[in-house]
Design an enzyme around this catalytic site. Sequence first.
Site, PDB file in Angstrom:
ATOM      1  NE  ARG B 253      -1.980   1.934   3.276  1.00 34.59           N
ATOM      2  CZ  ARG B 253      -1.971   2.030   4.562  1.00 34.59           C
ATOM      3  NH1 ARG B 253      -2.503   0.985   5.176  1.00 34.59           N
ATOM      4  NH2 ARG B 253      -1.202   2.647   5.331  1.00 34.59           N
ATOM      5  CG  HIS B 257      -6.556   2.727   5.750  1.00 35.14           C
ATOM      6  ND1 HIS B 257      -6.771   1.559   5.238  1.00 35.14           N
ATOM      7  CD2 HIS B 257      -7.869   3.105   5.911  1.00 35.14           C
ATOM      8  CE1 HIS B 257      -7.990   1.174   5.208  1.00 35.14           C
ATOM      9  NE2 HIS B 257      -8.645   1.982   5.829  1.00 35.14           N
ATOM     10  CE1 TYR B 266       0.598   2.966   8.582  1.00 33.27           C
ATOM     11  CE2 TYR B 266      -0.869   4.471   9.824  1.00 33.27           C
ATOM     12  CZ  TYR B 266      -0.306   3.758   8.664  1.00 33.27           C
ATOM     13  OH  TYR B 266      -1.530   3.955   7.697  1.00 33.27           O
TER      14      TYR B 266
HETATM   15  C1  LIG Z   1     -15.435  -5.175  10.839  1.00 30.99           C
HETATM   16  C2  LIG Z   1     -14.650  -3.907  10.610  1.00 30.99           C
HETATM   17  N1  LIG Z   1     -13.766  -3.708  11.427  1.00 30.99           N
HETATM   18  C3  LIG Z   1     -12.806  -2.901  11.249  1.00 30.99           C
HETATM   19  C4  LIG Z   1     -12.975  -2.017  10.303  1.00 30.99           C
HETATM   20  C5  LIG Z   1     -12.282  -0.499  10.172  1.00 30.99           C
HETATM   21  N2  LIG Z   1     -11.306  -0.891   8.922  1.00 30.99           N
HETATM   22  C6  LIG Z   1     -11.550  -0.526   7.723  1.00 30.99           C
HETATM   23  S1  LIG Z   1     -10.393  -0.772   6.587  1.00 30.99           S
HETATM   24  C7  LIG Z   1      -9.109  -1.494   7.765  1.00 30.99           C
HETATM   25  C8  LIG Z   1      -7.933  -2.050   7.725  1.00 30.99           C
HETATM   26  C9  LIG Z   1      -8.147  -3.436   6.576  1.00 30.99           C
HETATM   27  O1  LIG Z   1      -7.007  -4.161   6.405  1.00 30.99           O
HETATM   28  P1  LIG Z   1      -6.720  -5.150   5.090  1.00 30.99           P
HETATM   29  O2  LIG Z   1      -7.645  -5.984   5.089  1.00 30.99           O
HETATM   30  O3  LIG Z   1      -5.446  -5.508   5.059  1.00 30.99           O
HETATM   31  O4  LIG Z   1      -7.039  -4.234   3.568  1.00 30.99           O
HETATM   32  P2  LIG Z   1      -6.235  -2.926   3.203  1.00 30.99           P
HETATM   33  O5  LIG Z   1      -6.987  -1.729   3.779  1.00 30.99           O
HETATM   34  O6  LIG Z   1      -4.793  -2.821   3.607  1.00 30.99           O
HETATM   35  O7  LIG Z   1      -6.139  -3.206   1.643  1.00 30.99           O
HETATM   36  C10 LIG Z   1      -9.961  -1.511   8.973  1.00 30.99           C
HETATM   37  C11 LIG Z   1      -9.532  -2.013  10.224  1.00 30.99           C
HETATM   38  C12 LIG Z   1     -14.130  -2.371   9.120  1.00 30.99           C
HETATM   39  N3  LIG Z   1     -14.290  -1.665   8.214  1.00 30.99           N
HETATM   40  N4  LIG Z   1     -14.832  -3.413   9.369  1.00 30.99           N
END
Ligand SMILES: Cc1ncc(C[n+]2csc(CCOP(=O)(O)OP(=O)(O)O)c2C)c(N)n1
Lengths: 341, 341, 334, 334
Positions: B253, B257, B266
């Site tokens: 990434r 985010h 971080y």
């Molecule tokens: C059930 C739930 N918990 C927490 C979140 C908040 N949240 C949104 S994106 C994210 C990180 C996701 O990481 P990853 O699955 O690795 O996907 P990336 O964003 O890195 O593509 C979090 C914690 C959410 N949307 N849904």
Amino acid sequence: MAKTDTKGRALDRHGLSNDQLRAIMRTMLMQRQLDNRGFQLNRQGKVPFALGSEGHEALQAGAAMAFRRGSDILAPYYRDLGLAVGIGLSPFEIMLSIFARAEDHNGGRQFPNHYSSKRAGLMSFSSILAAHIPHAVGAAFALQYRGEKNRAVLATCGDGTTSEGEWHESMNFAAIHRLPMVMLVENNEWAISTPLDRQMGQPEIWKRAAGYGIPGERFNGFDPIETYAVVNAALERARTGGGPTLLEGMCYRFLAHSTDDNDMTYRTKEVVAEHRKQDPVPRFEEVLIEHGIMTRVDIDAMKKDVLRETNEATDRAEALPYPAPAELYTHLYEGAWQPWQ
Amino acid sequence: MAKTDTKGRALDRHGLSNDQLRAIMRTMLMQRQLDNRGFQLNRQGKVPFALGSEGHEALQAGAAMAFRRGSDILAPYYRDLGLAVGIGLSPFEIMLSIFARAEDHNGGRQFPNHYSSKRAGLMSFSSILAAHIPHAVGAAFALQYRGEKNRAVLATCGDGTTSEGEWHESMNFAAIHRLPMVMLVENNEWAISTPLDRQMGQPEIWKRAAGYGIPGERFNGFDPIETYAVVNAALERARTGGGPTLLEGMCYRFLAHSTDDNDMTYRTKEVVAEHRKQDPVPRFEEVLIEHGIMTRVDIDAMKKDVLRETNEATDRAEALPYPAPAELYTHLYEGAWQPWQ
Amino acid sequence: MAVSTQSSTVMNNVEAVRATLYEALKSDERVVILGEDVGARGNVFLITKDFIDEFGPNRIIDTPIAEASIVGIAIGMAMEGLRPIAEIQFADFIYPAFNQIVGEAAKTRYRSNGEYTCPLVIRTPYGGGVRGALSHSVSIEALFYHVPGLKILAPAFPADVKGLLNAAIDDPDPVLFLEHKKTYRLIKGEVPSGHYTIPIGKANVVKTGSQLTVVSYGLYVHWALEAAQTLENEGLSVEVIDLRSIRPMDKTTILTSVEKTRKLLIVHEDNKFGGIGAEISAMVAEEALFHLDAPIRRHCAPDVPAMGYAETLEHEYMSSPAKMAEAMRALVRF
Amino acid sequence: MAVSTQSSTVMNNVEAVRATLYEALKSDERVVILGEDVGARGNVFLITKDFIDEFGPNRIIDTPIAEASIVGIAIGMAMEGLRPIAEIQFADFIYPAFNQIVGEAAKTRYRSNGEYTCPLVIRTPYGGGVRGALSHSVSIEALFYHVPGLKILAPAFPADVKGLLNAAIDDPDPVLFLEHKKTYRLIKGEVPSGHYTIPIGKANVVKTGSQLTVVSYGLYVHWALEAAQTLENEGLSVEVIDLRSIRPMDKTTILTSVEKTRKLLIVHEDNKFGGIGAEISAMVAEEALFHLDAPIRRHCAPDVPAMGYAETLEHEYMSSPAKMAEAMRALVRF
Ligand SMILES: Cc1ncc(C[n+]2csc(CCOP(=O)(O)OP(=O)(O)O)c2C)c(N)n1
Ligand SMILES: Cc1ncc(C[n+]2csc(CCOP(=O)(O)OP(=O)(O)O)c2C)c(N)n1
Ligand SMILES: [Mg+2]
Ligand SMILES: [Mg+2]
């Protein structure tokens, strides 16, 4: 899955003394006796529900022997009568649970076999499958957090319960933090009526360990000594900073799921009878006799004693009262909170 | 994790025609362009939120090329701009989502990048991570149930999402029923601020496949051709009765985010810059040029065209209205239900 | 009630559920049933007994123990054109599926602006009086009835069970179908043959009366009827309404009755605070305040998690026809 | 309010949460914080910023994305003597943890007859007005307030945030602590220094008045105050009560006010049907019916899942000081 039959070989006792082997035997006999008592009381119309654990005796007695009383923590499930007895719950405590008497740890609130004992280090759990696994992880975290070396958490569940999301989340977290915990799956091949091949895409649960980055192992849960050895090694690793382990003990559920179930709707008498041939209780009796650790006479005396204790526990518990109706309202919060106040 | 650099070697094109390779290039360029446009609009105060996918271009364009339009089903997550474009959503549709216009598939109800298109076979999903994976499984079951051979479901999620219980339950069920599904994990090493080692006990997600009894594979998600080959093989296996596969595409990434995040709290500029050296977009440009499939001029023309299309889509979407306030009340149920009636 | 044939059979509630499911499987290939032990075991109450022999394991799907995915997979099936009927073995085990029900099923149509829909039925046995203890006795309706996008049904009589379950299966949106397990074998009644539906959202006046309106649902409707009969014998006239549908609820029937009797007692097995009686009371306080001759009363479970396993605890938790009669008398005489 | 020191500081709600957590970590080694991105990122609202540097990753625990286990592990910690403060990143993501909260945390003490307890705080930001769309805007209080064994707090002012969060952390039972994210930086106020607690279950009359009682909580308290001021300028006198605590709720404060003003308007951001306004209305209809000069009214969100992302949809979903003033006027003039 070997070594159950020791015929002609020296007994690999994995450091267990004769006293310990006899204690395992007694736990197994007690488990079976209390188990049967529950079903008997149900048939007599004295209790509305009973839940057996026949087939799990060796696994549970062996694991209980590896549990360190006074320091380890047990997060069990409802089929763990033998583990509960093996780590120090008395037959009387078991009967209190079966009869739902006021003196029961849970005050007669929970289904039978849902033990809870702070004294014994047995964590309270609900009927909701897998919900207790994260609690075990949290307790293990607390031990590690406080630097309490030489303590570990032993969590158990059935094969079917490993399908729950909370099981996965718990294993993952325990692995990340290398927590002092052993996840012991009691694989009895059934989740009520659901066989393994409807529960998972491949039947070896221990193989999931690699995905979490922790050790995993399968063992013969019909052999209490092998069980002891494997669980003890895993608990010892946990106690000494080696992190969690996923264990899968193979056993079988000889009875229906509970007194509410009729297993003949989904499996045959023959298949159960076939598994019964491996019944761990008589087999372990034979092992002890063969290796001169107990005689048949000793074992018969032990059985008598177990029966006597069970009878006494039954009578004593049965004579006690149910919780008073007013008990419905206690122990919801500390203090007397009402939703409107 | 090899083969990205083709210098001096013949291109292993895994059967992809020049047209297909150029289409992949275009999807990647379009993804980056639209991505940047979102951030730009956010900086200009025109949209309150944007979410980038830089670093995922090769993975998504390659996977999209393996997706069979008109028959396969996609169950994506919010970082799948390139997949959405790659399977046939127009830049205009993307901009409708970013601007939350009435004409958007979701009627401006959902966050940007939460696509939904029945026409394209793109299943609606929410912001709740992993919640869409069981939906993908259910859709795959429906295909199998109806005997619709040659169709499969491609589900995607981030590395962090594999920690959710629903992810586990879904994999397990797909494995039991050998469903026509590919679980593609886009491992970009971060879940917002949480690095892999806080997410799991060992970092190779594909290794969980063995525990479910299905094939698993890791591949270089910076290489669109390798991605295509791996995803295509898995989808083809799914379409022909071979059951599900767990794939793990390695990427990164590059951006924070989202526009609400500041990744410098971080991780360091340096570590991001180091990963940027592998940026899949310029690398794939080079590959195509090196192998004579496109010239620099071709690529510049393509970029111009992508920019033009993005500009047009932006202008066209921006000019459209928000949903009318009365739209708040529609499409809750079929028909006009009120809780009291 | 749009009954399409003349004949009828006496059934209990288990039989009514079973017969309805059977007909749905027979008449619509898109219908599949999934849940724990619905196959060879035929569900723990034998509701789907032998179905697997007739319809096969692809339509009668024994799932792993994983409620979130039971519902989640059913959602995916529904989005892709099937008509899944998901079972949660006991209502107490629906909590792990809360995300899929509340966050997903209820919002599928809404969040996609109508592009995707979720025609899904979730059946589950709830309620106490069967020595089910803390985790096999709960009422769950109040945890879901606040959720836009859901429909919730809780019939009490076999004919309603069939008519409403048919309506749920035909419905293009997610329906939570609650079956009171104590009524399963206890309650028998005439059930019309053939396919018919009862409209969702319509309550039923199961006994007319003039001095007090009692609103209830599930097992307690039967007990309320018993209590109302007791009062009838004492010369007191009570009207009893069986809600049947909890979301949506039937305002017209309740208001019509309350405007006549001028007194309202809401009776439910679930806890009082935040139970569905709260909404009923609030609706009446909003719409018919000046028609009331007495405060609105709610006769509900005490505010503890559920009934204990011990007989004494279950007895204390549950109401009874006698306790209900007492509450009715007090309000009639107010 | 038992304030232990004289001095105070102006803070917003984020700062009040942060300062309280910091002091809890400082003063009690048993306190740990766990949740997604609470470590290096310091929580997505920067509430725990830099905590990990001071207290280390064993006390400020970045969890995997797995809400059921965030709460479940916290329960285990609490059962084993720690004082965990679990964070759910947005209230919308609490659904997967529903089983652990409702089935487990709320019942730990009860089911073990007091042998095991669960002193756990679950903090989560909720509510709309921040363009959070369908899944970053929801109100969740009504999904939990029915559950015996839980306590639920939803303070609106920085001083209450601190006092109630301290009370929650000190509490020996599970507390769900709801922080309205729109108030995080918007609302500032004096916050006393040092450790103090505000008793759980006590509402606060934030404006006195004589013609109408308005009960609210969270962001809408601030808007209700604005609206009440508007009415004041028009010569109409409105009393505004900030609930602060949703389970338990404060009957005395509400009844005292309603008996004075004789009219009640309940205002909340959450949907109306089955929202907590239902219980408030029902309680008043039960206890003070004959003190009322007008029907009880509820001014709440329309019955749709949540606000859409588009500005127009969010605007339509949310109330406003103007809309509230309108509802107040109508009832005062009833
Ligand atoms: C059930 C739930 N918990 C927490 C979140 C908040 N949240 C949104 S994106 C994210 C990180 C996701 O990481 P990853 O699955 O690795 O996907 P990336 O964003 O890195 O593509 C979090 C914690 C959410 N949307 N849904
Ligand atoms: C969450 C949840 N789902 C379903 C049940 C109902 N149930 C009780 S025991 C059981 C089977 C458990 O099988 P397994 O984990 O293999 O344990 P075993 O009974 O075989 O020892 C089921 C489905 C439950 N108690 N909790
Ligand atoms: Mg089993
Ligand atoms: Mg990631």
